[in-house]
Design a protein around this motif. Structure first.
Motif, mmCIF file in Angstrom:
data_model
loop_
_atom_site.group_PDB
_atom_site.id
_atom_site.type_symbol
_atom_site.label_atom_id
_atom_site.label_comp_id
_atom_site.label_asym_id
_atom_site.label_seq_id
_atom_site.Cartn_x
_atom_site.Cartn_y
_atom_site.Cartn_z
ATOM 1 N N LYS A 1 0.816 -1.209 0.000
ATOM 2 C CA LYS A 1 0.000 0.000 0.000
ATOM 3 C C LYS A 1 0.854 1.266 0.000
ATOM 4 C CE LYS A 1 -3.734 2.328 2.513
ATOM 5 N NZ LYS A 1 -4.670 2.247 3.661
ATOM 6 N N HIS A 2 1.912 1.298 0.808
ATOM 7 C CA HIS A 2 2.686 2.524 0.969
ATOM 8 C C HIS A 2 3.979 2.548 0.151
ATOM 9 C CE1 HIS A 2 0.039 4.078 4.071
ATOM 10 N NE2 HIS A 2 0.088 2.911 4.688
ATOM 11 N N VAL A 3 4.681 1.436 0.081
ATOM 12 C CA VAL A 3 5.963 1.431 -0.615
ATOM 13 C C VAL A 3 5.785 1.342 -2.122
ATOM 14 C CG1 VAL A 3 8.155 0.186 -0.866
ATOM 15 C CG2 VAL A 3 7.094 0.418 1.395
ATOM 16 N N LEU A 4 4.747 0.631 -2.588
ATOM 17 C CA LEU A 4 4.568 0.434 -4.025
ATOM 18 C C LEU A 4 3.436 1.264 -4.607
ATOM 19 C CD1 LEU A 4 5.057 -3.439 -4.215
ATOM 20 C CD2 LEU A 4 6.674 -1.681 -4.889
ATOM 21 N N TYR A 5 2.272 1.273 -3.947
ATOM 22 C CA TYR A 5 1.085 1.861 -4.562
ATOM 23 C C TYR A 5 0.923 3.353 -4.322
ATOM 24 C CZ TYR A 5 -0.744 -2.848 -5.430
ATOM 25 O OH TYR A 5 -0.930 -4.130 -5.875
ATOM 26 N N ASN A 6 1.581 3.919 -3.328
ATOM 27 C CA ASN A 6 1.346 5.323 -2.993
ATOM 28 C C ASN A 6 1.600 6.216 -4.211
ATOM 29 O OD1 ASN A 6 2.141 8.145 -1.867
ATOM 30 N ND2 ASN A 6 1.132 7.092 -0.166
ATOM 31 N N PRO A 7 0.620 7.070 -4.593
ATOM 32 C CA PRO A 7 0.788 7.872 -5.815
ATOM 33 C C PRO A 7 1.839 8.967 -5.702
ATOM 34 C CG PRO A 7 -1.236 8.466 -4.668
ATOM 35 C CD PRO A 7 -0.694 7.274 -3.958
#
Length: 313
Positions: free
Chosen positions: A144-150
């Motif tokens: 959620k935070h390391v990969l997907y965060n815009p």
């Protein structure tokens, strides 16, 4: 003519010798050390399930405890007819099928890679197993935070480096975002099962096929895949049991929004937000029944694998 008579054969004496316990008593003495573990397992697994089963037959809202009454199968009827709950069932099926199939395909490719001998194979195997050893919530937070965060996510960072778009992955493809995180975590599990299957092949049969001029593709299609059928079935069934009950990824990545609420999350939402104890219990019982059905097939596959290995020995 002389008649011959045969003396009757005496039945063997099965009574225990003086001072020796009977066979039944010895059997109970052998099982006795297991009784505390059995009692503990029943107390922590079966008694809560029985309580959940009883509650599922009541119309019970925790905000109005005095209005509690027996409702029979009304809760189950509502679970099976409510549009939102039916959608969560469909989402659960879609999520499970997609994750299991993708994990099996990727796990098979990685197993074929690790079945070969090359320098550093032990290190590669350890690195590939690492995602499965992570805590599910930690793995979901990582995605959620390391990969997907815009704004600072790795995926958008790579796209920015090549001049690509900057999408909000969770908002634009919510179900796919959950599926990708689960595939990443469950592919090592499938890889281990299939690698065990690959390493149990009959090497003499494979060498004979090579001597007869069979190509690698022909060996894979006609020898390897039929041998791996049971292992593929076992991986699919065990993966389905766990993914049907998955709650962590949905709760952490999307909080059940954007059409990603599966049945376990809906049970949580019904129980903790709507306070409908009876309805949530009925949905939970259906999840358990579905898991038991899948587990029954998984146990049959495991038994057949054990029989095959015993016949080879």
């Amino acid at each position: 003519m002389t008649a011959t008579t045969t003396a009757p054969v005496a039945a063997p004496d099965t009574s225990p010798a003086p001072g020796r316990p009977s066979a039944r008593l010895r059997a109970w003495a052998t099982r006795a050390p297991l009784l505390p573990a059995l009692i503990f397992m029943i107390a922590v697994t079966q008694l809560p399930f029985v309580a959940t089963l009883v509650i599922s037959f009541f119309d019970w809202n925790s905000l109005y405890p005095d209005a509690r009454h027996f409702a029979g199968f009304e809760n189950y009827q509502e679970v099976l007819t409510d549009a939102a709950l039916r959608k969560s069932v469909w989402t659960t099926v879609l999520l499970t099928v997609a994750v299991v199939l993708a994990s099996l395909v990727l796990g098979l490719l990685l197993a074929l890679l690790l079945d070969r001998r090359f320098r550093g194979r032990g290190i590669v195997r350890t690195l590939l197993i690492a995602p499965f050893l992570m805590v599910p919530v930690a793995a979901a937070l990582l995605w959620k935070h390391v990969l997907y965060n815009p704004e600072y996510g790795l995926l958008n960072g790579l796209l920015h480096y090549v001049g690509g778009p900057q999408p909000d992955w969770i908002s634009s493809t919510p179900l796919l975002a959950v599926e990708a995180a689960l595939v990443w975590q469950w592919t090592p599990f499938m890889m281990l099962i299939l690698l065990a299957g690959l390493q149990s092949r009959d090497q003499q049969q494979i060498e004979a096929a090579r001597v007869d001029g069979a190509s690698n593709w022909q060996i894979f299609v006609h020898l390897t895949l039929p041998h791996l059928r049971r292992y593929l079935e076992l991986g699919a069934l065990l993966g389905s049991i766990y993914i049907v009950q998955n709650f962590d990824a949905v709760f952490t990545i999307t909080s059940g929004g954007l059409g990603t609420a599966n049945l376990p999350y809906t049970v949580y939402q019904t129980f903790y937000q709507a306070h409908e104890n009876g309805l949530a219990s009925a949905a939970g019982v259906l999840v358990v029944i579905g898991s038991i059905i899948i587990a029954t097939f998984a146990l049959r596959v495991v038994s057949s694998l054990f029989r095959e290995e015993a016949s080879r020995a």
